[in-house]
Design a protein around this motif. Sequence first.
Motif, PDB file in Angstrom:
ATOM      1  N   LEU A 139      58.918  32.350 -16.923  1.00 58.15           N
ATOM      2  CA  LEU A 139      57.743  33.135 -16.503  1.00 58.15           C
ATOM      3  C   LEU A 139      56.650  33.116 -17.464  1.00 58.15           C
ATOM      4  O   LEU A 139      57.124  33.729 -18.400  1.00 58.15           O
ATOM      5  N   LEU A 163      53.401  34.468 -18.438  1.00 54.64           N
ATOM      6  CA  LEU A 163      51.904  35.529 -18.206  1.00 54.64           C
ATOM      7  C   LEU A 163      51.040  35.179 -19.144  1.00 54.64           C
ATOM      8  O   LEU A 163      49.990  35.862 -19.259  1.00 54.64           O
ATOM      9  N   GLU A 174      46.114  33.099 -18.900  1.00 50.17           N
ATOM     10  CA  GLU A 174      44.723  33.509 -19.347  1.00 50.17           C
ATOM     11  C   GLU A 174      44.428  33.231 -20.702  1.00 50.17           C
ATOM     12  O   GLU A 174      43.390  32.599 -21.075  1.00 50.17           O
ATOM     13  N   VAL A 196      58.059  38.949 -19.476  1.00 50.17           N
ATOM     14  CA  VAL A 196      56.937  39.640 -19.332  1.00 50.17           C
ATOM     15  C   VAL A 196      56.147  39.985 -20.428  1.00 50.17           C
ATOM     16  O   VAL A 196      55.030  39.519 -20.592  1.00 50.17           O
ATOM     17  N   VAL A 197      56.918  40.669 -21.445  1.00 53.10           N
ATOM     18  CA  VAL A 197      56.310  41.257 -22.543  1.00 53.10           C
ATOM     19  C   VAL A 197      55.735  40.063 -23.429  1.00 53.10           C
ATOM     20  O   VAL A 197      54.546  39.981 -24.071  1.00 53.10           O
ATOM     21  N   SER A 198      56.557  39.083 -23.632  1.00 55.42           N
ATOM     22  CA  SER A 198      55.984  37.897 -24.620  1.00 55.42           C
ATOM     23  C   SER A 198      54.999  37.079 -23.875  1.00 55.42           C
ATOM     24  O   SER A 198      54.113  36.784 -24.504  1.00 55.42           O
ATOM     25  N   LEU A 204      52.822  38.540 -21.782  1.00 50.69           N
ATOM     26  CA  LEU A 204      51.470  39.198 -22.060  1.00 50.69           C
ATOM     27  C   LEU A 204      50.893  39.143 -23.422  1.00 50.69           C
ATOM     28  O   LEU A 204      49.734  39.040 -23.703  1.00 50.69           O
ATOM     29  N   ALA A 205      52.042  39.153 -24.275  1.00 46.92           N
ATOM     30  CA  ALA A 205      51.215  38.897 -25.924  1.00 46.92           C
ATOM     31  C   ALA A 205      50.653  37.833 -26.121  1.00 46.92           C
ATOM     32  O   ALA A 205      49.652  37.762 -26.769  1.00 46.92           O
ATOM     33  N   LEU A 206      51.136  36.710 -25.521  1.00 48.49           N
ATOM     34  CA  LEU A 206      50.650  35.338 -25.597  1.00 48.49           C
ATOM     35  C   LEU A 206      49.033  35.387 -25.161  1.00 48.49           C
ATOM     36  O   LEU A 206      48.108  34.798 -25.590  1.00 48.49           O
ATOM     37  N   TRP A 258      44.993  34.672 -14.377  1.00 49.09           N
ATOM     38  CA  TRP A 258      45.912  35.858 -13.637  1.00 49.09           C
ATOM     39  C   TRP A 258      45.848  35.503 -12.169  1.00 49.09           C
ATOM     40  O   TRP A 258      46.805  35.502 -11.700  1.00 49.09           O
ATOM     41  N   VAL A 313      48.409  32.816 -11.882  1.00 49.98           N
ATOM     42  CA  VAL A 313      49.784  33.531 -11.562  1.00 49.98           C
ATOM     43  C   VAL A 313      50.112  33.865 -10.341  1.00 49.98           C
ATOM     44  O   VAL A 313      51.173  33.632  -9.703  1.00 49.98           O
TER      45      VAL A 313
END
Lengths: 378, 323
Positions: free
Chosen positions: B34, B36, B39, B89-91, B93-95, B226, B229
Amino acid sequence: MSEFTPAKKTRKRFPFRLRLEPRLEEPPRWYPALVSFLAIVVALVFGGGLIALAGGDPIRSYIHIAKASFGSLGVLSDTIVKATPILLTSLACAVAFRMKLWNIGAEGQFIMGAFGASAVVLIPLLPPETPRWIFLPVMALAGILLGALWGWIPGFLKAYFGVNEIISTLMLNYIAVSWVNFFIFAVWTEGGFQMSPKFPKTAWLPRLADYAKAVPAFRGLTTHLGLLIGLVMAVLLWFVVNRSRWGYEIRLIGDNPRAARYAGINIRRNIVLVMMLSGALAGLGGMSEVSGVVHRLQTSPIAAGYGFTGIIVAWLAKLNPLVIILVSILFGALLLAGREIQPSGIPKMIQGIILVCLIASDFLLQYRIRIVRVDEEN
Amino acid sequence: MEALIIILQAGVGTGTVLLFATLGEVFAERSGVLNLGVEGMMLIGAMSAYSVALSTGDPWLGVLVAMLFAGAISQIHAFISITLLADQVVSGLALTFLGTGISLVLGEGLSKAGAVSLLPTLSVPLLSKIPLIGPIFFTNQSVMVYIGYLLTPLAWYYINYTRPGLHLRAVGEYPAAADALGINVYRLRYLYVLVGGMLAGLAGATISLAVSPGWFSELTTAGQGWIAVGLVIFAQWDPLRAAAGSYAFGALRRLILDIQGPTQLFGFPNPFYYNPYWGFFLQMLPYAFTIIVLVIGSREAVRKRIGAPAALGTPYVRGERGV
């Protein structure tokens, strides 16, 4: 269940190879802090490289950030003002993340909280001459309610329709911005400008500067009551998460949803409740910002990305509400100083790099890296 | 009718942006990762495409650099989530944070830069004569739109009917079994995260060099990454449904922009023209629709018992008990 078999990663034709071993015992208490600290140092080095690439001077940028945010009592106070909304939004993120509920919508919940608090003044629900001690609690309540509503929607959709909360909370952020824009353009506009009229003084959170007559040292200090609200919330949240039965349920669902279900914990109910709590905290942050700093409803200073910074702060603080206090002050400093730094995207970029380095460093907490000789292995 | 055709024609262009991003994410998620960061990668793509096209005068070079840069940055996510086994998920978002930040810093001042040579537009000789379909799909469209037409069936065929496509699905559904068959799970996951990143970069380049040319910092993408996604879930990881969703959303975005122009709508006074502030409610629509589409997609997935690739979101560790 899966932590006990060594992870393997093959390197071909090289006498040594890296072996990842899961840590079986808890690392010493100072170790996570050290790793996080090193991650930030690495992030700053990377960030400096990119600043240099974009034609800036990294060292001067960093010195500037430090001076412009901690250099004197005045700027320290401004730093704390910046840290206050971050504190509340990161508490909001932390409680949801603890349950592995990815609420990326603290931004929207923050904006709706600001909207709710402003609506009390602007509709007006209370006349402008209302005394402060009635005005402020009602505004806070309205902020909490709208924030909680904005958290309830994705919570409900996730619990009963299986809708991915990451995307729904994000979409609600955009909707919140448009919603507020409609009101400040069409309903509450002040002379055609994109903002509402200024609130009456009774709807302002008291600032330190208001007491300059009694304590001369407070002259010009902008720190407002929102800080205290944030600190109280942090302590309360710590107790709820770590010492209450509900907090235990939240942590159990986060760590092992299957076990939680067998233990008879109502997961759906908790999803909705935690999303509402999360939204309420962010909404309270919105109220504190609009009533303590902006003093009017206006999109640009409110939808300034506090909700997103909150995500990073919560993660950096390892979701611990008390550590969040400290980290949000650091990020307040970064945001405050960042306003004057060129190019203007630097604070955002540094935040991104810090988050990336942190996640990468988490690895060191769960695994130890061993260098082993290949021929010794078999 | 004329007006509707014009809106739909422009909507196909807007939808192509979503199409590339969604297809890229379909590939990544089919392999079990996944991402995220769409964007952020789109912003990187839009910024670097515009920047390179501006300085070299060659939009194609811009597209190439956009794909390479976005692909490179996607590998950060691949490394963190595949090798370091971090939470995807966190990774991801960080990207997105990282991509947004980098594109803002490197794109500083680009918005005031002058005109840039855009990607060419063209009409297909015979197909553009077909009534209705011709003017909407095959007249004066950007090259990117046609690339989108080609890419969709190719992706669908590749995933469902080719050997590498079978490997891709195996890695996403049951990595331990794929590993036992000698498929290199790690390498394939890296590869498809790269594919996803390059397509997101292509989507970004399509914005800044074709659909709505220019660099407007974060507003360049305005959350389309987003939405992509979200569309992947609606599309149930199928390229054809992804295309349908993308074009529908593209048309919606165009409709929202264009509906505020005319003074009359179907013979009635146009409420959006006389109350321009209602436009803010129109602006909410794509985001609200994304949520609605997710509700539909999620319900349908439950009903038909089809769902995400089984290993989506879980890092693979050889020797551990998998899904």
